[in-house]
Write a protein that holds these residues in place. Structure first.
Motif, PDB file in Angstrom:
ATOM      1  N   ARG A   1      10.485  -1.779  -7.237  1.00 16.03           N
ATOM      2  CA  ARG A   1      10.076  -2.181  -5.889  1.00 16.03           C
ATOM      3  C   ARG A   1       8.647  -2.709  -5.884  1.00 16.03           C
ATOM      4  N   LEU A   2       7.779  -2.026  -6.620  1.00  9.81           N
ATOM      5  CA  LEU A   2       6.386  -2.448  -6.707  1.00  9.81           C
ATOM      6  C   LEU A   2       6.282  -3.829  -7.351  1.00  9.81           C
ATOM      7  N   LEU A   3       7.048  -4.054  -8.387  1.00  6.00           N
ATOM      8  CA  LEU A   3       7.042  -5.344  -9.072  1.00  6.00           C
ATOM      9  C   LEU A   3       7.518  -6.463  -8.141  1.00  6.00           C
ATOM     10  N   VAL A   4       8.592  -6.217  -7.431  1.00  5.33           N
ATOM     11  CA  VAL A   4       9.130  -7.223  -6.502  1.00  5.33           C
ATOM     12  C   VAL A   4       8.134  -7.489  -5.379  1.00  5.33           C
ATOM     13  N   MET A   5       7.524  -6.427  -4.861  1.00  2.02           N
ATOM     14  CA  MET A   5       6.567  -6.600  -3.772  1.00  2.02           C
ATOM     15  C   MET A   5       5.342  -7.380  -4.243  1.00  2.02           C
ATOM     16  N   ARG A   6       4.881  -7.117  -5.448  1.00 10.37           N
ATOM     17  CA  ARG A   6       3.742  -7.885  -5.982  1.00 10.37           C
ATOM     18  C   ARG A   6       4.091  -9.368  -6.072  1.00 10.37           C
ATOM     19  N   SER A   7       5.298  -9.642  -6.525  1.00 11.59           N
ATOM     20  CA  SER A   7       5.743 -11.034  -6.628  1.00 11.59           C
ATOM     21  C   SER A   7       5.790 -11.688  -5.248  1.00 11.59           C
TER      22      SER A   7
ATOM     23  N   SER B   1       0.834  -1.201   0.000  1.00 13.21           N
ATOM     24  CA  SER B   1       0.000   0.000   0.000  1.00 13.21           C
ATOM     25  C   SER B   1       0.873   1.256   0.000  1.00 13.21           C
ATOM     26  N   LYS B   2       1.909   1.252   0.835  1.00 14.92           N
ATOM     27  CA  LYS B   2       2.831   2.393   0.883  1.00 14.92           C
ATOM     28  C   LYS B   2       3.533   2.584  -0.457  1.00 14.92           C
ATOM     29  N   LEU B   3       4.001   1.482  -1.032  1.00 13.71           N
ATOM     30  CA  LEU B   3       4.697   1.570  -2.318  1.00 13.71           C
ATOM     31  C   LEU B   3       3.771   2.050  -3.427  1.00 13.71           C
ATOM     32  N   THR B   4       2.524   1.633  -3.388  1.00 18.16           N
ATOM     33  CA  THR B   4       1.559   2.076  -4.394  1.00 18.16           C
ATOM     34  C   THR B   4       1.331   3.575  -4.272  1.00 18.16           C
ATOM     35  N   GLN B   5       1.192   4.069  -3.045  1.00 15.21           N
ATOM     36  CA  GLN B   5       1.032   5.505  -2.834  1.00 15.21           C
ATOM     37  C   GLN B   5       2.265   6.265  -3.308  1.00 15.21           C
ATOM     38  N   ARG B   6       3.433   5.742  -2.961  1.00 17.98           N
ATOM     39  CA  ARG B   6       4.689   6.387  -3.375  1.00 17.98           C
ATOM     40  C   ARG B   6       4.797   6.408  -4.890  1.00 17.98           C
ATOM     41  N   ASN B   7       4.401   5.320  -5.532  1.00 18.42           N
ATOM     42  CA  ASN B   7       4.446   5.246  -6.984  1.00 18.42           C
ATOM     43  C   ASN B   7       3.507   6.281  -7.608  1.00 18.42           C
ATOM     44  N   SER B   8       2.347   6.494  -6.991  1.00 17.87           N
ATOM     45  CA  SER B   8       1.402   7.501  -7.496  1.00 17.87           C
ATOM     46  C   SER B   8       2.001   8.900  -7.407  1.00 17.87           C
ATOM     47  N   VAL B   9       2.648   9.189  -6.288  1.00 18.18           N
ATOM     48  CA  VAL B   9       3.290  10.494  -6.117  1.00 18.18           C
ATOM     49  C   VAL B   9       4.394  10.686  -7.161  1.00 18.18           C
ATOM     50  N   ILE B  10       5.200   9.648  -7.346  1.00 21.22           N
ATOM     51  CA  ILE B  10       6.303   9.743  -8.310  1.00 21.22           C
ATOM     52  C   ILE B  10       5.760   9.883  -9.726  1.00 21.22           C
ATOM     53  N   THR B  11       4.675   9.193 -10.035  1.00 22.29           N
ATOM     54  CA  THR B  11       4.069   9.319 -11.359  1.00 22.29           C
ATOM     55  C   THR B  11       3.579  10.745 -11.582  1.00 22.29           C
ATOM     56  N   GLY B  12       2.984  11.350 -10.557  1.00 20.32           N
ATOM     57  CA  GLY B  12       2.561  12.745 -10.661  1.00 20.32           C
ATOM     58  C   GLY B  12       3.741  13.666 -10.899  1.00 20.32           C
TER      59      GLY B  12
END
Length: 184
Positions: free
Chosen positions: A75-81, A34-45
């Motif tokens: 990181r998101l990819l690894v965490m999903r795995s 959840s944290k990584l997904t939020q961080r990814n959203s911020v970085i995408t913005g």
């Protein structure tokens, strides 16, 4: 039969403990996801802002934004795995616990050390139970082997990223190494 019954009881207790551990790790990993997904959203913005200001932005800032986006995606990819593996492990352990509980309930009479239903088929039932246990142990062993191998590969990749970051951004590299140390 008494020895087998005791081994079954111990295996069931160990499997329940393992199931609790995997469930706890799954909860923690879901929180991290959840944290990584939020961080990814911020970085995408931020990446979209960089794209809008591409002509006026310094090259170093552009590179840093894209490096951060790449790292977040990795990181998101690894965490999903890891989450998928933990879910699979949890389901396998739950099946194992369910099988052991059914064996304990159905094969052994309440309070007796002999198989339910009398004498003749006891050896065949015992052999089937032992074969089922061994097959489940082998399956769990294969799954557990895959998990640490993936985790170790992830650490190597992230270490390589941190190593490359030392030339670009030493502070970010130190932060990445600190994160790796915490996770280890």
């Amino acid at each position: 039969w008494e020895v087998f019954q005791q081994e079954l009881k111990e295996d069931l207790e160990e499997s329940r403990r393992s199931l609790k551990e995997v469930s706890l790790m799954l909860e923690q990993s879901q929180a991290e996801m959840s944290k990584l997904t939020q961080r990814n959203s911020v970085i995408t913005g931020h990446l979209q802002q960089v794209q809008n200001q591409y002509d006026s932005m310094p090259r170093e800032d552009i590179r840093a934004a894209y490096d951060a986006a790449l790292e977040a995606q990795q990181r998101l990819l690894v965490m999903r795995s890891q989450l998928e593996k933990l879910i699979s492990d949890q389901a396998g352990l739950q099946r194992h616990v369910d099988v052991l509980e059914r064996i304990q309930k159905n094969v052994f009479s309440e309070g007796k050390g002999a198989p339910a239903g009398g004498g003749g088929g006891g050896a065949a039932v015992l052999e089937m139970v032992i074969n089922a246990q061994e097959a489940e142990r082998q399956r769990l062993s294969r799954q557990m082997h895959d998990g640490p191998a993936q985790t170790l590969s992830n650490f190597f990749i992230r270490t390589d990223i941190a190593y490359r970051l030392f030339d670009i951004d030493p502070e970010k590299a130190k932060e990445e190494l600190s994160n790796l140390k915490k996770e280890a």
